[in-house]
Design a protein around this motif. Structure first.
Motif, PDB file in Angstrom:
ATOM      1  N   GLU A 120       0.821  -1.207   0.000  1.00 51.68           N
ATOM      2  CA  GLU A 120       0.000   0.000   0.000  1.00 51.68           C
ATOM      3  C   GLU A 120       0.859   1.263   0.000  1.00 51.68           C
ATOM      4  OE1 GLU A 120      -3.216  -0.196  -0.571  1.00 51.68           O
ATOM      5  OE2 GLU A 120      -2.830  -2.335  -0.654  1.00 51.68           O
ATOM      6  N   SER A 156       1.854   1.745  -3.563  1.00 49.47           N
ATOM      7  CA  SER A 156       0.737   2.252  -4.358  1.00 49.47           C
ATOM      8  C   SER A 156       0.522   3.741  -4.103  1.00 49.47           C
ATOM      9  CB  SER A 156      -0.543   1.483  -4.034  1.00 49.47           C
ATOM     10  OG  SER A 156      -0.446   0.136  -4.446  1.00 49.47           O
ATOM     11  N   PHE A 157       0.662   4.145  -2.836  1.00 52.71           N
ATOM     12  CA  PHE A 157       0.501   5.557  -2.494  1.00 52.71           C
ATOM     13  C   PHE A 157       1.583   6.411  -3.157  1.00 52.71           C
ATOM     14  CE2 PHE A 157       1.866   9.090   0.198  1.00 52.71           C
ATOM     15  CZ  PHE A 157       0.715   9.855   0.178  1.00 52.71           C
ATOM     16  N   PHE A 165       1.101   9.401  -5.813  1.00 52.09           N
ATOM     17  CA  PHE A 165       1.651  10.750  -5.605  1.00 52.09           C
ATOM     18  C   PHE A 165       2.427  11.195  -6.844  1.00 52.09           C
ATOM     19  CE2 PHE A 165       4.400  14.065  -4.158  1.00 52.09           C
ATOM     20  CZ  PHE A 165       3.741  14.684  -3.104  1.00 52.09           C
ATOM     21  N   LYS A 203     -10.593   1.883  -2.020  1.00 49.70           N
ATOM     22  CA  LYS A 203      -9.129   1.885  -1.955  1.00 49.70           C
ATOM     23  C   LYS A 203      -8.546   3.044  -2.762  1.00 49.70           C
ATOM     24  CE  LYS A 203      -6.420  -1.645  -1.491  1.00 49.70           C
ATOM     25  NZ  LYS A 203      -5.543  -2.834  -1.595  1.00 49.70           N
ATOM     26  N   CYS A 204      -9.086   3.274  -3.935  1.00 53.42           N
ATOM     27  CA  CYS A 204      -8.601   4.390  -4.765  1.00 53.42           C
ATOM     28  C   CYS A 204      -8.877   5.724  -4.083  1.00 53.42           C
ATOM     29  CB  CYS A 204      -9.271   4.349  -6.138  1.00 53.42           C
ATOM     30  SG  CYS A 204      -8.948   2.850  -7.077  1.00 53.42           S
ATOM     31  N   HIS A 258      -6.143   6.298  -1.302  1.00 54.27           N
ATOM     32  CA  HIS A 258      -4.834   6.706  -1.818  1.00 54.27           C
ATOM     33  C   HIS A 258      -4.887   8.109  -2.417  1.00 54.27           C
ATOM     34  CE1 HIS A 258      -2.480   3.113  -1.177  1.00 54.27           C
ATOM     35  NE2 HIS A 258      -3.404   2.351  -1.725  1.00 54.27           N
ATOM     36  N   ILE A 304      -5.507  11.087   0.202  1.00 54.10           N
ATOM     37  CA  ILE A 304      -4.369  11.580   0.983  1.00 54.10           C
ATOM     38  C   ILE A 304      -3.417  12.376   0.103  1.00 54.10           C
ATOM     39  CG2 ILE A 304      -2.396  10.874   2.387  1.00 54.10           C
ATOM     40  CD1 ILE A 304      -4.077   8.455   3.290  1.00 54.10           C
ATOM     41  N   VAL A 305      -3.182  11.893  -1.117  1.00 53.52           N
ATOM     42  CA  VAL A 305      -2.346  12.652  -2.055  1.00 53.52           C
ATOM     43  C   VAL A 305      -2.949  14.033  -2.307  1.00 53.52           C
ATOM     44  CG1 VAL A 305      -1.470  12.772  -4.420  1.00 53.52           C
ATOM     45  CG2 VAL A 305      -1.402  10.599  -3.172  1.00 53.52           C
TER      46      VAL A 305
END
Length: 380
Positions: free
Chosen positions: A71, A74-75, A79, A96-97, A100, A103-104
């Motif tokens: 994860e 993926s993050f 970013f 899930k998308c 991620h 937060i970006v």
């Protein structure tokens, strides 16, 4: 970051995006947006995305993975994609998308629209053990990354919208759009198949949570009652989902002769035209495209009395509801339509009218574009 009128979609399942959401790409392009879709590689789906006028950025993400290291990777990839594409707005599809990208987008001060098309495995059923831990973790990250005024959520039913309370999201804006829509020009109402036999299909990913076991048990029960009916499973297993049906189970059912199996097809209109009744005994949905497509095809539906499913039909008019996880009750409801073909046809005709009034994909696309515009104009 310098921003243009670019929308960046974060997608975990490219084929699903193409089958359910490609209209959003086409609509955004038609309204002057530059579009990038970030998703895992999939040759056929990526060709469709590019042909629709979008750019593609490969985003490696495991939809069903829970590895902390995976994860984090993926993050970081998400970013990097956002930093490179510099979007004016992000649309993230599925939880899930959303986590991620949310937060970006917080770190980079970019508005985001999260589309929840169903709460999925983690939120379906009783929470215990690892599932309980996952729920708490997701709620915590939601609160950290998405509780701000430049965030919008789109839910497909009011029950799923309660998620914002669980996660403490008290600053976001909430919209409800019932389903991903259907192209009423591609799926049209055709005459019911001729003959005395009744063809009954379950078009969906083959998961336990879609009610596949109940469907098979109902088929067994109706065979014992001597009904002249054929039962079809239409779709593929999803081995990334913990509730996926296995190929061994499918082969056993085929050997028994209780059901037939048609793997996933891109021409769902042709398949629906061969059926009399569509069944979706799911445990919970966002707003099932199975039932939207069935309505567009002019077919009566039998579905569970649960969130999402009950929102997609008019009980007693376009289809019939049945208790969830009860195969005998499911058989009884299906039997009603087998016995009364006139009722089945009338409900199908009413379903087509309901689709024309509520599920037109052009209207669904227009509403999404309005949300993008509103989100970008609102003061952060």
């Amino acid at each position: 970051m310098k921003k243009s009128k670019r929308i960046l979609f974060f997608v975990g399942d490219a084929p699903f995006f193409v089958s359910h959401r490609i209209n959003l790409v086409r609509g955004a392009v038609a309204n002057g947006y530059m579009v990038t879709v970030a998703c895992p590689a999939h040759t056929t789906a990526i060709k469709t995305i590019l042909a629709s006028g979008a750019d593609w950025a490969e985003w490696k993400v495991n939809r069903g993975g829970t590895s902390i290291f995976g994860e984090i990777l993926s993050f970081l990839r998400a970013f990097a994609i956002v930093w490179r594409t510099k979007p004016a707005i992000i649309q993230a599809i599925a939880i899930k998308c959303i986590l991620h990208a949310g937060i970006v987008s917080k770190f980079l001060h970019i508005p985001i629209v999260g589309a929840v098309s169903g709460l999925g495995y983690v939120y379906t059923g009783k929470a215990s053990g690892m599932k309980k831990v996952l729920r708490r973790t997701i709620n915590g990250f939601m609160g950290f990354g998405l509780n701000r005024r430049n965030v919008s959520f789109i839910f497909q039913n009011s029950d799923d919208a309660k998620m914002v309370e669980f996660a403490g999201l008290d600053q976001i804006s909430i919209h409800r759009i019932g389903g991903s829509g259907v192209d009423l020009r591609k799926i049209t109402m055709q005459p019911h198949p001729a003959g005395a036999g009744t063809r009954i299909g379950l078009p969906a990913r083959l998961l336990r949570d879609k009610g596949v076991y109940e469907f098979v048990e109902a088929a067994r029960e109706l065979r014992l009652r001597g009904r002249n009916a054929t039962f079809l499973l239409i779709g593929d297993p999803d081995l990334t989902n913990p509730t996926s049906i296995t190929r061994v189970e499918i082969d056993a059912w085929l050997a028994e002769g209780v059901v037939e199996w048609l793997p996933h097809t891109s021409d769902i209109a042709a398949v629906l035209a061969t059926l009399h009744i569509i069944v979706l005994p799911s445990y919970r949905e966002g707003f099932p495209k199975t039932l939207i497509d069935a309505a567009a095809a002019g077919r009566a539906s039998v579905t569970s009395d649960v969130p999402g499913c009950r929102d997609a039909i008019v009980d007693g008019v376009t289809g019939l509801l049945c208790p969830v996880k009860e195969s005998t009750a499911l058989a009884d409801v299906i039997d009603r339509l087998i016995i009364d073909r006139d009722l089945c046809v009338r409900m199908g005709a009413a379903a087509r009218v309901h689709a024309e009034n509520n599920f037109d994909i052009d209207e669904v696309t227009r509403r999404h574009i309005e949300i993008y515009e509103e989100r970008m104009l609102r003061v952060i």
